[in-house]
Design an enzyme around this catalytic site. Structure first.
Site, mmCIF file in Angstrom:
data_model
loop_
_atom_site.group_PDB
_atom_site.id
_atom_site.type_symbol
_atom_site.label_atom_id
_atom_site.label_comp_id
_atom_site.label_asym_id
_atom_site.label_seq_id
_atom_site.Cartn_x
_atom_site.Cartn_y
_atom_site.Cartn_z
ATOM 1 N N SER A 65 -10.691 55.488 16.293
ATOM 2 C CA SER A 65 -11.379 56.570 15.871
ATOM 3 C C SER A 65 -12.234 56.605 14.530
ATOM 4 O O SER A 65 -12.954 55.655 14.478
ATOM 5 C CB SER A 65 -10.662 58.029 15.979
ATOM 6 O OG SER A 65 -11.053 59.230 15.945
ATOM 7 N N ASP A 117 -12.250 59.973 27.366
ATOM 8 C CA ASP A 117 -12.314 60.491 26.007
ATOM 9 C C ASP A 117 -13.433 61.047 25.512
ATOM 10 O O ASP A 117 -14.656 60.739 25.726
ATOM 11 C CB ASP A 117 -12.373 59.010 25.339
ATOM 12 C CG ASP A 117 -12.105 59.203 23.703
ATOM 13 O OD1 ASP A 117 -12.327 60.364 22.990
ATOM 14 O OD2 ASP A 117 -11.371 58.168 22.974
ATOM 15 N N HIS A 176 -8.643 60.063 24.043
ATOM 16 C CA HIS A 176 -8.623 59.549 22.835
ATOM 17 C C HIS A 176 -7.170 59.314 22.123
ATOM 18 O O HIS A 176 -6.855 58.236 21.601
ATOM 19 C CB HIS A 176 -8.935 60.638 21.810
ATOM 20 C CG HIS A 176 -9.816 60.149 20.315
ATOM 21 N ND1 HIS A 176 -10.834 59.445 20.594
ATOM 22 C CD2 HIS A 176 -9.507 60.509 19.186
ATOM 23 C CE1 HIS A 176 -11.125 59.291 19.310
ATOM 24 N NE2 HIS A 176 -10.559 59.924 18.558
#
Ligand SMILES: *[C@@H]1O[C@H](CO)[C@@H](O)[C@H](O)[C@H]1NC(C)=O
Ligand SMILES: *[C@@H]1O[C@H](CO)[C@@H](O)[C@H](O)[C@H]1NC(C)=O
Ligand SMILES: *[C@@H]1O[C@H](CO)[C@@H](O)[C@H](O)[C@H]1NC(C)=O
Ligand SMILES: *[C@@H]1O[C@H](CO)[C@@H](O)[C@H](O)[C@H]1NC(C)=O
Ligand SMILES: *[C@@H]1O[C@H](CO)[C@@H](O)[C@H](O)[C@H]1NC(C)=O
Ligand SMILES: *[C@@H]1O[C@H](CO)[C@@H](O)[C@H](O)[C@H]1NC(C)=O
Length: 402
Positions: free
Chosen positions: A177, A346, A376
Protein backbone atom coordinates in the site's frame (compact mmCIF):
# COMPACT_ATOMS: atom_id res chain seq x y z
CA UNK A 1 -21.70 21.15 9.15
CA UNK A 2 -20.94 20.57 5.48
CA UNK A 3 -18.68 17.58 5.05
CA UNK A 4 -15.78 18.18 2.73
CA UNK A 5 -14.38 15.42 0.58
CA UNK A 6 -11.48 14.89 2.85
CA UNK A 7 -13.70 14.65 5.86
CA UNK A 8 -15.46 11.89 4.04
CA UNK A 9 -12.23 10.10 3.36
CA UNK A 10 -11.32 10.31 7.02
CA UNK A 11 -14.75 9.23 8.06
CA UNK A 12 -14.61 6.37 5.60
CA UNK A 13 -11.44 4.90 7.00
CA UNK A 14 -12.71 5.49 10.48
CA UNK A 15 -16.00 3.84 9.74
CA UNK A 16 -14.28 0.87 8.23
CA UNK A 17 -12.39 0.32 11.44
CA UNK A 18 -15.35 1.18 13.61
CA UNK A 19 -17.54 -1.32 11.84
CA UNK A 20 -14.97 -4.01 12.33
CA UNK A 21 -14.74 -3.08 15.98
CA UNK A 22 -18.47 -3.17 16.43
CA UNK A 23 -18.86 -6.42 14.57
CA UNK A 24 -15.96 -8.30 15.99
CA UNK A 25 -15.03 -7.00 19.38
CA UNK A 26 -17.98 -5.35 21.06
CA UNK A 27 -16.44 -5.59 24.51
CA UNK A 28 -13.09 -4.03 23.77
CA UNK A 29 -12.27 -0.54 24.91
CA UNK A 30 -10.89 2.11 22.57
CA UNK A 31 -7.43 3.54 22.79
CA UNK A 32 -5.26 0.46 22.92
CA UNK A 33 -2.94 1.90 20.35
CA UNK A 34 -1.89 4.47 22.91
CA UNK A 35 -0.81 1.82 25.39
CA UNK A 36 2.87 2.10 26.32
CA UNK A 37 4.90 0.50 23.60
CA UNK A 38 6.32 -2.83 24.66
CA UNK A 39 8.84 -3.65 21.97
CA UNK A 40 7.57 -5.32 18.85
CA UNK A 41 10.17 -8.06 19.31
CA UNK A 42 8.82 -9.00 22.75
CA UNK A 43 5.15 -8.84 21.81
CA UNK A 44 5.18 -10.48 18.41
CA UNK A 45 8.38 -12.32 17.63
CA UNK A 46 10.18 -13.84 20.61
CA UNK A 47 6.92 -15.46 21.79
CA UNK A 48 7.26 -17.71 18.75
CA UNK A 49 10.85 -18.62 19.59
CA UNK A 50 12.52 -16.43 16.97
CA UNK A 51 15.52 -14.27 17.76
CA UNK A 52 14.72 -10.57 17.38
CA UNK A 53 16.65 -7.33 17.87
CA UNK A 54 15.37 -3.78 18.38
CA UNK A 55 17.03 -0.75 16.76
CA UNK A 56 16.38 2.96 16.62
CA UNK A 57 17.15 4.99 13.53
CA UNK A 58 17.09 8.79 13.40
CA UNK A 59 15.92 10.47 10.21
CA UNK A 60 17.52 13.57 8.76
CA UNK A 61 14.55 15.61 10.04
CA UNK A 62 14.85 14.22 13.57
CA UNK A 63 12.28 11.41 13.88
CA UNK A 64 13.48 8.38 15.84
CA UNK A 65 12.10 5.26 14.22
CA UNK A 66 11.78 1.78 15.71
CA UNK A 67 13.27 -0.93 13.51
CA UNK A 68 13.30 -4.67 14.22
CA UNK A 69 15.42 -7.47 12.91
CA UNK A 70 14.77 -11.18 12.78
CA UNK A 71 18.29 -12.26 11.86
CA UNK A 72 17.56 -15.94 11.28
CA UNK A 73 14.89 -18.58 11.11
CA UNK A 74 14.07 -21.12 13.77
CA UNK A 75 16.17 -23.84 12.28
CA UNK A 76 18.74 -21.95 10.28
CA UNK A 77 22.32 -21.61 11.40
CA UNK A 78 23.64 -18.74 13.48
CA UNK A 79 25.62 -16.66 11.01
CA UNK A 80 23.52 -13.79 9.65
CA UNK A 81 26.52 -12.35 7.79
CA UNK A 82 25.77 -13.96 4.45
CA UNK A 83 22.03 -13.87 4.57
CA UNK A 84 20.35 -11.51 2.13
CA UNK A 85 18.66 -8.65 4.02
CA UNK A 86 15.00 -7.91 3.30
CA UNK A 87 13.10 -4.85 4.55
CA UNK A 88 9.32 -4.93 5.06
CA UNK A 89 7.50 -1.58 4.87
CA UNK A 90 3.87 -1.41 6.01
CA UNK A 91 1.10 0.88 4.72
CA UNK A 92 -0.98 3.69 6.21
CA UNK A 93 -2.78 3.44 9.60
CA UNK A 94 -0.85 0.33 10.61
CA UNK A 95 2.70 -0.41 11.81
CA UNK A 96 5.30 -3.16 11.52
CA UNK A 97 3.16 -5.49 13.63
CA UNK A 98 0.69 -5.93 10.78
CA UNK A 99 3.09 -8.41 9.13
CA UNK A 100 3.06 -10.57 12.27
CA UNK A 101 -0.68 -11.02 12.79
CA UNK A 102 -0.83 -14.57 11.49
CA UNK A 103 0.87 -17.72 12.77
CA UNK A 104 4.61 -18.18 12.00
CA UNK A 105 3.97 -20.50 9.06
CA UNK A 106 1.62 -17.90 7.53
CA UNK A 107 3.36 -14.58 8.15
CA UNK A 108 5.89 -13.09 5.74
CA UNK A 109 8.70 -12.12 8.15
CA UNK A 110 8.97 -15.58 9.69
CA UNK A 111 8.56 -17.37 6.36
CA UNK A 112 11.42 -15.33 4.92
CA UNK A 113 13.55 -15.82 8.05
CA UNK A 114 13.01 -19.58 7.83
CA UNK A 115 14.01 -19.46 4.16
CA UNK A 116 17.36 -17.93 5.06
CA UNK A 117 16.73 -14.19 4.84
CA UNK A 118 17.84 -11.56 7.36
CA UNK A 119 14.49 -9.81 7.96
CA UNK A 120 14.08 -6.15 8.95
CA UNK A 121 10.74 -4.53 9.83
CA UNK A 122 10.21 -0.76 9.42
CA UNK A 123 7.80 1.44 11.42
CA UNK A 124 6.69 4.77 9.96
CA UNK A 125 6.94 8.01 12.00
CA UNK A 126 3.92 8.60 14.24
CA UNK A 127 3.16 4.89 14.77
CA UNK A 128 3.55 3.32 18.19
CA UNK A 129 7.25 2.36 17.98
CA UNK A 130 8.24 5.57 16.17
CA UNK A 131 6.85 8.43 18.25
CA UNK A 132 10.10 10.04 19.36
CA UNK A 133 11.94 12.98 17.88
CA UNK A 134 15.21 14.71 18.68
CA UNK A 135 13.41 17.96 19.63
CA UNK A 136 9.62 17.61 19.13
CA UNK A 137 6.82 15.89 21.05
CA UNK A 138 3.80 14.15 19.46
CA UNK A 139 1.64 16.65 21.36
CA UNK A 140 3.07 19.45 19.19
CA UNK A 141 1.52 20.34 15.87
CA UNK A 142 4.95 20.59 14.23
CA UNK A 143 5.56 16.87 14.96
CA UNK A 144 2.79 16.09 12.43
CA UNK A 145 3.91 18.51 9.74
CA UNK A 146 4.68 15.93 7.01
CA UNK A 147 3.10 13.93 4.23
CA UNK A 148 4.27 10.92 2.22
CA UNK A 149 6.87 13.16 0.56
CA UNK A 150 8.78 13.08 3.86
CA UNK A 151 8.18 9.35 4.32
CA UNK A 152 9.86 8.83 0.94
CA UNK A 153 12.62 11.38 1.42
CA UNK A 154 13.49 10.78 5.08
CA UNK A 155 11.99 7.66 6.69
CA UNK A 156 12.68 5.28 3.85
CA UNK A 157 16.19 6.53 3.21
CA UNK A 158 17.13 6.48 6.90
CA UNK A 159 16.03 2.88 7.29
CA UNK A 160 17.46 1.62 4.00
CA UNK A 161 20.79 3.37 4.67
CA UNK A 162 20.91 1.83 8.13
CA UNK A 163 20.24 -1.74 7.01
CA UNK A 164 22.67 -1.35 4.13
CA UNK A 165 25.36 -0.13 6.51
CA UNK A 166 24.74 -2.86 9.09
CA UNK A 167 24.71 -5.72 6.59
CA UNK A 168 27.06 -4.43 3.92
CA UNK A 169 24.61 -5.80 1.34
CA UNK A 170 21.93 -4.55 -0.98
CA UNK A 171 18.41 -4.97 0.36
CA UNK A 172 15.36 -6.77 -0.94
CA UNK A 173 12.33 -4.58 -0.34
CA UNK A 174 8.71 -5.54 0.35
CA UNK A 175 6.10 -2.77 0.54
CA UNK A 176 2.35 -2.82 1.01
CA UNK A 177 0.00 0.00 0.00
CA UNK A 178 1.57 3.33 1.04
CA UNK A 179 4.79 1.34 1.46
CA UNK A 180 4.76 0.90 -2.33
CA UNK A 181 4.11 4.57 -3.10
CA UNK A 182 7.00 5.89 -1.03
CA UNK A 183 9.38 3.39 -2.63
CA UNK A 184 8.20 4.18 -6.17
CA UNK A 185 8.53 7.91 -5.44
CA UNK A 186 12.08 7.52 -4.10
CA UNK A 187 13.20 5.21 -6.90
CA UNK A 188 11.77 7.60 -9.51
CA UNK A 189 14.11 10.27 -8.22
CA UNK A 190 17.04 7.89 -8.46
CA UNK A 191 17.27 7.64 -4.68
CA UNK A 192 18.21 4.43 -2.86
CA UNK A 193 18.40 2.42 -6.07
CA UNK A 194 22.07 1.68 -5.51
CA UNK A 195 21.19 0.02 -2.20
CA UNK A 196 18.17 -2.02 -3.32
CA UNK A 197 18.58 -5.32 -5.15
CA UNK A 198 14.91 -5.82 -6.00
CA UNK A 199 11.49 -4.76 -4.75
CA UNK A 200 8.18 -6.56 -4.24
CA UNK A 201 5.08 -4.34 -4.12
CA UNK A 202 1.73 -5.58 -2.79
CA UNK A 203 -1.48 -3.65 -3.48
CA UNK A 204 0.58 -1.05 -5.31
CA UNK A 205 -0.56 2.53 -4.88
CA UNK A 206 0.58 5.32 -7.15
CA UNK A 207 -2.28 6.60 -9.24
CA UNK A 208 -5.51 6.74 -7.25
CA UNK A 209 -7.97 8.15 -9.78
CA UNK A 210 -10.12 5.05 -9.78
CA UNK A 211 -10.37 4.60 -6.06
CA UNK A 212 -13.54 2.52 -6.30
CA UNK A 213 -15.52 4.06 -3.52
CA UNK A 214 -18.23 6.62 -3.17
CA UNK A 215 -15.66 8.43 -1.08
CA UNK A 216 -13.33 8.73 -4.04
CA UNK A 217 -15.82 11.04 -5.68
CA UNK A 218 -16.15 13.19 -2.60
CA UNK A 219 -12.41 13.43 -2.35
CA UNK A 220 -12.15 14.47 -5.99
CA UNK A 221 -14.34 17.45 -5.24
CA UNK A 222 -12.65 18.37 -2.00
CA UNK A 223 -11.13 21.74 -1.28
CA UNK A 224 -7.78 20.92 0.14
CA UNK A 225 -6.96 24.32 1.54
CA UNK A 226 -10.22 24.43 3.46
CA UNK A 227 -9.66 20.92 4.74
CA UNK A 228 -6.25 21.67 6.16
CA UNK A 229 -7.69 24.82 7.71
CA UNK A 230 -10.42 22.72 9.23
CA UNK A 231 -8.22 19.97 10.62
CA UNK A 232 -5.01 21.85 11.15
CA UNK A 233 -1.60 20.23 10.97
CA UNK A 234 -2.26 17.49 13.48
CA UNK A 235 -2.12 13.88 14.44
CA UNK A 236 -4.81 11.80 12.83
CA UNK A 237 -5.76 9.06 15.26
CA UNK A 238 -8.84 7.04 14.39
CA UNK A 239 -9.35 6.15 18.02
CA UNK A 240 -9.12 9.69 19.30
CA UNK A 241 -11.96 12.02 20.21
CA UNK A 242 -11.98 14.18 17.04
CA UNK A 243 -12.27 11.10 14.82
CA UNK A 244 -15.06 9.73 16.97
CA UNK A 245 -16.94 13.00 16.68
CA UNK A 246 -16.47 12.75 12.92
CA UNK A 247 -17.98 9.34 12.86
CA UNK A 248 -21.09 10.58 14.56
CA UNK A 249 -21.42 13.50 12.17
CA UNK A 250 -20.65 11.45 9.09
CA UNK A 251 -23.03 8.65 9.95
CA UNK A 252 -25.80 11.18 10.41
CA UNK A 253 -25.13 12.79 7.02
CA UNK A 254 -27.68 12.12 4.29
CA UNK A 255 -26.74 9.33 1.90
CA UNK A 256 -24.04 7.86 4.08
CA UNK A 257 -24.69 4.30 5.08
CA UNK A 258 -22.10 3.48 7.69
CA UNK A 259 -22.64 -0.21 7.54
CA UNK A 260 -22.00 -0.54 3.81
CA UNK A 261 -18.77 1.38 4.09
CA UNK A 262 -16.93 -1.60 5.52
CA UNK A 263 -16.66 -3.28 2.14
CA UNK A 264 -16.79 0.00 0.27
CA UNK A 265 -13.42 1.16 1.61
CA UNK A 266 -10.94 -1.65 1.16
CA UNK A 267 -12.83 -4.06 -1.02
CA UNK A 268 -14.06 -7.47 -0.03
CA UNK A 269 -11.15 -9.31 1.59
CA UNK A 270 -11.67 -12.97 0.81
CA UNK A 271 -9.34 -14.72 3.13
CA UNK A 272 -8.93 -13.19 6.56
CA UNK A 273 -9.06 -15.38 9.62
CA UNK A 274 -11.61 -13.93 12.09
CA UNK A 275 -9.34 -14.47 15.08
CA UNK A 276 -6.49 -12.80 13.21
CA UNK A 277 -8.73 -9.81 12.50
CA UNK A 278 -9.47 -9.63 16.22
CA UNK A 279 -5.75 -9.67 17.00
CA UNK A 280 -5.19 -7.04 14.30
CA UNK A 281 -7.73 -4.72 15.88
CA UNK A 282 -6.08 -5.06 19.27
CA UNK A 283 -2.93 -3.59 17.72
CA UNK A 284 -4.09 -1.25 15.00
CA UNK A 285 -5.03 1.31 13.78
CA UNK A 286 -2.01 3.55 14.23
CA UNK A 287 -1.78 7.28 13.80
CA UNK A 288 -0.74 9.23 10.78
CA UNK A 289 -0.81 12.96 10.01
CA UNK A 290 -3.74 14.93 8.62
CA UNK A 291 -1.32 16.37 6.06
CA UNK A 292 -0.58 12.86 4.80
CA UNK A 293 -4.29 12.35 4.17
CA UNK A 294 -4.55 15.69 2.41
CA UNK A 295 -1.67 14.68 0.15
CA UNK A 296 -3.38 11.38 -0.67
CA UNK A 297 -6.61 13.25 -1.39
CA UNK A 298 -4.65 15.44 -3.82
CA UNK A 299 -3.33 12.32 -5.51
CA UNK A 300 -6.88 11.03 -5.94
CA UNK A 301 -8.17 14.31 -7.29
CA UNK A 302 -5.29 15.42 -9.50
CA UNK A 303 -4.62 12.10 -11.23
CA UNK A 304 -0.86 12.57 -11.03
CA UNK A 305 1.77 11.36 -8.61
CA UNK A 306 3.24 14.64 -7.42
CA UNK A 307 4.66 16.35 -4.37
CA UNK A 308 2.42 18.02 -1.83
CA UNK A 309 0.39 20.85 -3.33
CA UNK A 310 0.62 23.94 -1.12
CA UNK A 311 -1.35 26.13 -3.51
CA UNK A 312 -0.01 28.39 -6.25
CA UNK A 313 1.88 31.01 -4.32
CA UNK A 314 3.50 28.73 -1.74
CA UNK A 315 4.33 26.23 -4.50
CA UNK A 316 6.14 29.07 -6.24
CA UNK A 317 8.25 29.68 -3.15
CA UNK A 318 8.90 26.02 -2.33
CA UNK A 319 9.19 24.50 -5.80
CA UNK A 320 9.73 27.50 -8.08
CA UNK A 321 6.58 26.63 -10.03
CA UNK A 322 2.86 27.05 -9.43
CA UNK A 323 2.29 23.28 -9.60
CA UNK A 324 4.17 20.77 -7.47
CA UNK A 325 6.75 18.66 -9.34
CA UNK A 326 5.63 15.19 -10.37
CA UNK A 327 7.35 11.94 -9.50
CA UNK A 328 7.96 10.57 -12.99
CA UNK A 329 7.62 6.84 -12.44
CA UNK A 330 9.05 6.09 -15.89
CA UNK A 331 12.35 7.29 -14.48
CA UNK A 332 12.63 4.34 -12.10
CA UNK A 333 15.77 2.58 -13.32
CA UNK A 334 14.73 -0.02 -15.88
CA UNK A 335 17.06 -2.65 -14.51
CA UNK A 336 15.69 -2.50 -10.96
CA UNK A 337 13.69 -5.75 -10.73
CA UNK A 338 10.12 -5.19 -9.53
CA UNK A 339 7.43 -7.67 -8.50
CA UNK A 340 3.87 -6.32 -8.42
CA UNK A 341 1.04 -8.29 -6.86
CA UNK A 342 -2.44 -6.81 -6.97
CA UNK A 343 -5.94 -8.00 -6.19
CA UNK A 344 -9.15 -8.07 -8.22
CA UNK A 345 -11.26 -7.07 -5.20
CA UNK A 346 -9.00 -4.29 -3.94
CA UNK A 347 -10.89 -0.99 -3.95
CA UNK A 348 -7.88 1.07 -2.83
CA UNK A 349 -5.39 -0.30 -5.33
CA UNK A 350 -7.80 -0.35 -8.25
CA UNK A 351 -6.93 -2.52 -11.26
CA UNK A 352 -7.17 0.44 -13.69
CA UNK A 353 -4.81 2.50 -11.55
CA UNK A 354 -2.39 -0.43 -11.37
CA UNK A 355 -2.59 -0.67 -15.17
CA UNK A 356 -1.69 3.02 -15.39
CA UNK A 357 1.32 2.35 -13.18
CA UNK A 358 2.31 -0.64 -15.34
CA UNK A 359 2.06 1.57 -18.45
CA UNK A 360 4.70 3.80 -16.84
CA UNK A 361 6.89 0.74 -16.28
CA UNK A 362 6.62 -0.72 -19.79
CA UNK A 363 10.34 -0.89 -20.47
CA UNK A 364 11.11 -2.16 -16.99
CA UNK A 365 11.94 -5.53 -15.52
CA UNK A 366 8.55 -6.20 -13.88
CA UNK A 367 7.02 -9.48 -12.74
CA UNK A 368 3.25 -9.11 -12.36
CA UNK A 369 0.88 -11.23 -10.32
CA UNK A 370 -2.87 -10.71 -10.33
CA UNK A 371 -4.90 -12.40 -7.58
CA UNK A 372 -8.55 -12.25 -8.54
CA UNK A 373 -9.94 -13.00 -5.05
CA UNK A 374 -7.71 -10.71 -3.00
CA UNK A 375 -8.52 -7.27 -1.58
CA UNK A 376 -6.24 -4.88 0.28
CA UNK A 377 -5.66 -6.67 3.60
CA UNK A 378 -5.44 -10.19 2.15
CA UNK A 379 -1.88 -9.47 1.00
CA UNK A 380 -0.71 -8.84 4.56
CA UNK A 381 -2.63 -11.38 6.58
CA UNK A 382 -4.76 -13.51 4.28
CA UNK A 383 -4.63 -17.13 5.46
CA UNK A 384 -3.31 -18.30 2.09
CA UNK A 385 -1.17 -15.28 1.18
CA UNK A 386 1.80 -17.53 1.95
CA UNK A 387 0.81 -20.08 -0.73
CA UNK A 388 -0.42 -17.59 -3.28
CA UNK A 389 1.84 -14.55 -2.93
CA UNK A 390 4.80 -15.12 -0.59
CA UNK A 391 5.97 -18.23 -2.45
CA UNK A 392 6.15 -16.09 -5.62
CA UNK A 393 8.00 -13.35 -3.77
CA UNK A 394 10.55 -15.90 -2.62
CA UNK A 395 11.03 -17.12 -6.20
CA UNK A 396 11.32 -13.53 -7.40
CA UNK A 397 14.04 -12.75 -4.85
CA UNK A 398 15.93 -15.94 -5.65
CA UNK A 399 15.71 -15.31 -9.40
CA UNK A 400 17.08 -11.78 -9.00
CA UNK A 401 20.02 -12.39 -6.68
CA UNK A 402 22.59 -10.80 -8.93
C1 LIG B 1 12.43 -26.63 13.40
O1 LIG B 1 12.91 -27.88 13.83
C2 LIG B 1 12.07 -28.54 14.76
C3 LIG B 1 12.80 -29.79 15.25
O2 LIG B 1 13.41 -30.45 14.18
C4 LIG B 1 10.76 -28.87 14.06
O3 LIG B 1 9.88 -29.49 14.98
C5 LIG B 1 10.12 -27.56 13.58
O4 LIG B 1 8.95 -27.86 12.84
C6 LIG B 1 11.09 -26.79 12.69
N1 LIG B 1 10.50 -25.49 12.41
C7 LIG B 1 10.60 -24.90 11.22
C8 LIG B 1 9.93 -23.57 11.10
O5 LIG B 1 11.18 -25.38 10.28
C1 LIG C 1 5.02 23.16 8.37
O1 LIG C 1 6.22 23.24 7.61
C2 LIG C 1 6.24 24.29 6.66
C3 LIG C 1 7.54 24.24 5.91
O2 LIG C 1 7.83 22.95 5.51
C4 LIG C 1 6.09 25.63 7.35
O3 LIG C 1 6.01 26.65 6.37
C5 LIG C 1 4.85 25.63 8.22
O4 LIG C 1 4.80 26.82 8.96
C6 LIG C 1 4.84 24.44 9.16
N1 LIG C 1 3.56 24.39 9.88
C7 LIG C 1 3.48 24.03 11.16
C8 LIG C 1 2.12 24.07 11.76
O5 LIG C 1 4.44 23.71 11.81
C1 LIG D 1 -7.75 -19.07 0.01
O1 LIG D 1 -8.45 -19.38 1.18
C2 LIG D 1 -9.83 -19.08 1.12
C3 LIG D 1 -10.41 -19.26 2.50
O2 LIG D 1 -9.97 -20.44 3.09
C4 LIG D 1 -10.49 -19.97 0.06
O3 LIG D 1 -11.86 -19.67 -0.04
C5 LIG D 1 -9.82 -19.67 -1.28
O4 LIG D 1 -10.32 -20.55 -2.28
C6 LIG D 1 -8.31 -19.85 -1.18
N1 LIG D 1 -7.75 -19.38 -2.43
C7 LIG D 1 -6.87 -20.06 -3.11
C8 LIG D 1 -6.46 -19.48 -4.43
O5 LIG D 1 -6.38 -21.09 -2.70
C1 LIG E 1 -7.03 -18.82 12.46
O1 LIG E 1 -6.32 -18.34 13.61
C2 LIG E 1 -6.37 -19.22 14.70
C3 LIG E 1 -5.70 -18.54 15.89
O2 LIG E 1 -4.42 -18.07 15.55
C4 LIG E 1 -5.69 -20.54 14.34
O3 LIG E 1 -5.77 -21.43 15.42
C5 LIG E 1 -6.36 -21.11 13.09
O4 LIG E 1 -5.65 -22.26 12.68
C6 LIG E 1 -6.37 -20.10 11.97
N1 LIG E 1 -7.10 -20.62 10.82
C7 LIG E 1 -6.56 -20.69 9.60
C8 LIG E 1 -7.45 -21.19 8.52
O5 LIG E 1 -5.43 -20.35 9.37
C1 LIG F 1 -3.49 28.54 -9.74
O1 LIG F 1 -2.99 28.55 -11.05
C2 LIG F 1 -3.83 27.95 -12.01
C3 LIG F 1 -3.14 27.99 -13.36
O2 LIG F 1 -1.83 27.54 -13.25
C4 LIG F 1 -5.18 28.66 -12.06
O3 LIG F 1 -6.04 28.00 -12.94
C5 LIG F 1 -5.77 28.66 -10.67
O4 LIG F 1 -6.96 29.42 -10.66
C6 LIG F 1 -4.82 29.24 -9.65
N1 LIG F 1 -5.38 29.10 -8.32
C7 LIG F 1 -5.38 30.07 -7.45
C8 LIG F 1 -6.00 29.75 -6.12
O5 LIG F 1 -4.92 31.17 -7.70
C1 LIG G 1 8.64 11.04 -17.77
O1 LIG G 1 9.89 10.55 -18.20
C2 LIG G 1 9.82 9.95 -19.50
C3 LIG G 1 11.14 9.26 -19.79
O2 LIG G 1 12.18 9.79 -19.06
C4 LIG G 1 9.48 11.03 -20.51
O3 LIG G 1 9.40 10.47 -21.80
C5 LIG G 1 8.12 11.63 -20.12
O4 LIG G 1 7.82 12.71 -20.98
C6 LIG G 1 8.14 12.12 -18.70
N1 LIG G 1 6.79 12.47 -18.33
C7 LIG G 1 6.46 13.64 -17.82
C8 LIG G 1 5.03 13.86 -17.51
O5 LIG G 1 7.30 14.50 -17.58
Amino acid sequence: MALHGLSMLFAGFALFILNLLLMLMPHHAYGQNNAPAVGLCDSFVRIHGYECDEFQVTTQDGYILGLQRIPKGLNTSGDSANKPPVLLQHGILVDGACWLINAPEQNLPMILADKGFDVWIANTRGTRFSRQHTSLQPSQSEFWNWSWDELAAYDLSAVIDYVHEQTGQKLRYVGHSLGTLIALASFSEGLLVDKVQSAALFSPIAYLSHLKTALGNFVARSFVAEDIAFFGIAEFNLLGEPAKRFLETACAAPGVDCFDLLNAITGKNCCLNASAVDFFLENEPQSTSTKNFVHLAQTVRDGVVAKYNYGNSTNMIRYGASKPPIYNLSNIPQNLPLFLSYGGQDDLSDTQDVQHLLDNLQSHDVTVQFVEDFAHADFVFGVNASDIVYSQVYNFFVNHQY
